[in-house]
Scaffold this motif. Sequence first.
Motif, mmCIF file in Angstrom:
data_model
loop_
_atom_site.group_PDB
_atom_site.id
_atom_site.type_symbol
_atom_site.label_atom_id
_atom_site.label_comp_id
_atom_site.label_asym_id
_atom_site.label_seq_id
_atom_site.Cartn_x
_atom_site.Cartn_y
_atom_site.Cartn_z
ATOM 1 N N GLY A 47 49.540 51.202 101.525
ATOM 2 C CA GLY A 47 50.889 51.494 101.057
ATOM 3 C C GLY A 47 51.319 50.678 99.859
ATOM 4 N N ILE A 48 50.873 49.437 99.780
ATOM 5 C CA ILE A 48 51.238 48.594 98.638
ATOM 6 C C ILE A 48 50.538 49.088 97.371
ATOM 7 N N ALA A 49 49.279 49.479 97.492
ATOM 8 C CA ALA A 49 48.563 50.054 96.341
ATOM 9 C C ALA A 49 49.211 51.373 95.914
ATOM 10 N N LEU A 50 49.641 52.180 96.884
ATOM 11 C CA LEU A 50 50.337 53.430 96.558
ATOM 12 C C LEU A 50 51.607 53.138 95.774
ATOM 13 N N LEU A 89 52.653 54.474 92.090
ATOM 14 C CA LEU A 89 53.919 55.156 91.811
ATOM 15 C C LEU A 89 54.690 54.456 90.693
ATOM 16 N N ARG A 90 54.765 53.140 90.756
ATOM 17 C CA ARG A 90 55.499 52.393 89.722
ATOM 18 C C ARG A 90 54.818 52.555 88.356
ATOM 19 N N SER A 91 53.482 52.604 88.338
ATOM 20 C CA SER A 91 52.776 52.794 87.064
ATOM 21 C C SER A 91 53.034 54.179 86.483
ATOM 22 N N GLY A 98 57.798 46.076 94.826
ATOM 23 C CA GLY A 98 59.047 46.820 94.661
ATOM 24 C C GLY A 98 59.636 47.417 95.910
ATOM 25 N N PHE A 99 59.076 47.103 97.071
ATOM 26 C CA PHE A 99 59.662 47.624 98.308
ATOM 27 C C PHE A 99 61.006 46.952 98.558
ATOM 28 N N ALA A 100 61.979 47.742 98.993
ATOM 29 C CA ALA A 100 63.304 47.216 99.308
ATOM 30 C C ALA A 100 63.313 46.507 100.655
ATOM 31 N N ASP A 101 62.430 46.939 101.570
ATOM 32 C CA ASP A 101 62.402 46.365 102.911
ATOM 33 C C ASP A 101 61.031 46.602 103.517
ATOM 34 N N ILE A 102 60.687 45.784 104.505
ATOM 35 C CA ILE A 102 59.440 45.915 105.254
ATOM 36 C C ILE A 102 59.817 45.886 106.731
ATOM 37 N N LEU A 103 59.422 46.926 107.460
ATOM 38 C CA LEU A 103 59.740 47.022 108.882
ATOM 39 C C LEU A 103 58.460 47.063 109.694
#
Length: 127
Positions: free
Chosen positions: A63-66, A70-72, A98-103
């Motif tokens: 998910g972090i690589a995704l 997306l940001r690129s 750039g994630f707003a939150d981590i759950l």
Amino acid sequence: MDQSIAVLLIDDDAAVRGSLQFALEQEGIAVRVYADAAELLSAADFSAPACLVIDYVLPGMDGIALMGTLRSRAVNLPAILIAGRTTPEMRDRALDAGFADILEKPLQDSALVDAIRTALAVSSAAG
């Protein structure tokens, strides 16, 4: 929540996708689901207002690589990472991406809905 805003939910577990989609739709949130990063990248419309909910463990790329991909591509939608378990290093990487939150799963009560609403509010205020 504004009915024109959708959640783009990316999780490779069909049962999780289904249950999260059902729960969010019960809250009046439109949901589009994707099984992996490739499906999202090839099929999603990123021009409409939305919030991304991305599982950390995905086939092909996490998910972090995704989020980096997306940001690129100049996709700046608010995003929430969901994970079975997190580490301080993972949380730092996710926030830097750039994630707003981590759950953490299992998601508690209204934690996801609250996080989505907060991420959208912050995004609206910033943009």
